[in-house]
Design a protein around this motif. Structure first.
Motif, PDB file in Angstrom:
ATOM      1  N   ARG A 160      67.017  26.085  43.399  1.00  0.00           N
ATOM      2  CA  ARG A 160      67.074  27.553  43.368  1.00  0.00           C
ATOM      3  C   ARG A 160      67.190  28.061  41.936  1.00  0.00           C
ATOM      4  N   ILE A 161      67.958  27.351  41.117  1.00  0.00           N
ATOM      5  CA  ILE A 161      68.105  27.714  39.706  1.00  0.00           C
ATOM      6  C   ILE A 161      66.767  27.593  38.990  1.00  0.00           C
ATOM      7  N   GLN A 162      66.056  26.504  39.256  1.00  0.00           N
ATOM      8  CA  GLN A 162      64.743  26.285  38.645  1.00  0.00           C
ATOM      9  C   GLN A 162      63.780  27.417  39.000  1.00  0.00           C
ATOM     10  N   ALA A 163      63.799  27.819  40.262  1.00  0.00           N
ATOM     11  CA  ALA A 163      62.934  28.917  40.702  1.00  0.00           C
ATOM     12  C   ALA A 163      63.306  30.218  40.004  1.00  0.00           C
ATOM     13  N   SER A 164      64.594  30.420  39.783  1.00  0.00           N
ATOM     14  CA  SER A 164      65.061  31.630  39.107  1.00  0.00           C
ATOM     15  C   SER A 164      64.612  31.644  37.646  1.00  0.00           C
TER      16      SER A 164
END
Length: 211
Positions: A160-164
Motif C-alpha cells: 500500500r505504501i508503494q502504491a501511495s
C-alpha cells in the motif's frame, strides 16, 4: 537546495545519500539528516516510533509524534541550513507521512495535509523516490539485522505504501523523480548526481524527470 529521499524499506536510500554527500561536499556545504530524527530531541522521538513495544501505538499517536519531530527538525536543522545556502540531503520527509500513515495505515489524508500546512514551512525542491519491488526491499531489510517496528509490518502494508509513493510521483512530477532502485549503487549515484547538477544549473525538475 533541499533534497529528500523516499521509498519503502531496504531500497538503498542511506547508501545513495552517503555517496551523494561525498560528491556534493567537494563543491558545496552539505547537511546530511533524516526523519524522524535530525536533532537530539527528534532522535528521541524516533526511538519511540521505531522500537517495538507491547503496547500497540495508535496511528494518530504515530502521526503526531512524527510531526512533533518534524517541527523540531525544521526549526533546528533544515531551515537554518537552507538560510546559510547549504544543500540539505534528508532521508524521508512529508511524502513518507503520506505514504506510510495515509497509504499504509489508512489515515485520512486531509489530517496529514492539515499538519503539513500548519507546521511545515518548507518542502523539498527535489525528491528522489527509490522504487524497488517490496519483496526485494524487505529481504534486504531482513539481511541488515533485527527489524524495527515498521519493518515488522506485513507485506501488504508496504504494498500500500508503494502504491501511495507511485501516486505521489504521478501527482508531483515537478518535484518527485523516480529512480529504479534495482540498479547498482554506482548507477543510482551517477543518475541522481546528474539530475542534481542539471537542477542546480537551472533546469526544472519536469524537464529532467525520466518518468
Amino acid at each position: 537546495m533541499f533534497i529528500s529521499f523516499e521509498g519503502t524499506e531496504g531500497v538503498g536510500k542511506s547508501t545513495l545519500i552517503a555517496s551523494l554527500n561525498q560528491s556534493l561536499s567537494e563543491k558545496s556545504a552539505v547537511v546530511l539528516t533524516r526523519e524522524p530524527g535530525g536533532t537530539p530531541l527528534a532522535e528521541q522521538i524516533r526511538e519511540l516510533l521505531l522500537t517495538p513495544k507491547q503496547e500497540q501505538m495508535n496511528p494518530a499517536t504515530e502521526l503526531l509524534l512524527i510531526y512533533a519531530a518534524r517541527a523540531q527538525h525544521l526549526d533546528q536543522v533544515i531551515v537554518p541550513a537552507l538560510s546559510a545556502n547549504k544543500i540539505v540531503l534528508c532521508d524521508r520527509f512529508v511524502d513518507a507521512s503520506v505514504a506510510y500513515q495515509h497509504g499504509g495505515r489508512g489515515m485520512d489524508k486531509s489530517q496529514i495535509d492539515l499538519l503539513t500546512d500548519t507546521f511545515v514551512a518548507k518542502m523539498p525542491d527535489l525528491t528522489f523516490w527509490l522504487d524497488l519491488p517490496v519483496e526485494q526491499g524487505m529481504q534486504r531489510a531482513k539481511n541488515r539485522g533485527a527489524l524495527d517496528r515498521f519493518e515488522q509490518e506485513k507485506i501488504e502494508f508496504f504494498q500500500r505504501i508503494q502504491a501511495s509513493y507511485r501516486q505521489l510521483a504521478e501527482q508531483h512530477p515537478q518535484r518527485i523523480i523516480r529512480l529504479d532502485a534495482s540498479q547498482s549503487a554506482k548507477q543510482l549515484h551517477q543518475q541522481a548526481l546528474e539530475i542534481i547538477e542539471k537542477f542546480l544549473g537551472g533546469k526544472a525538475v519536469s524537464e529532467i524527470n525520466p518518468m
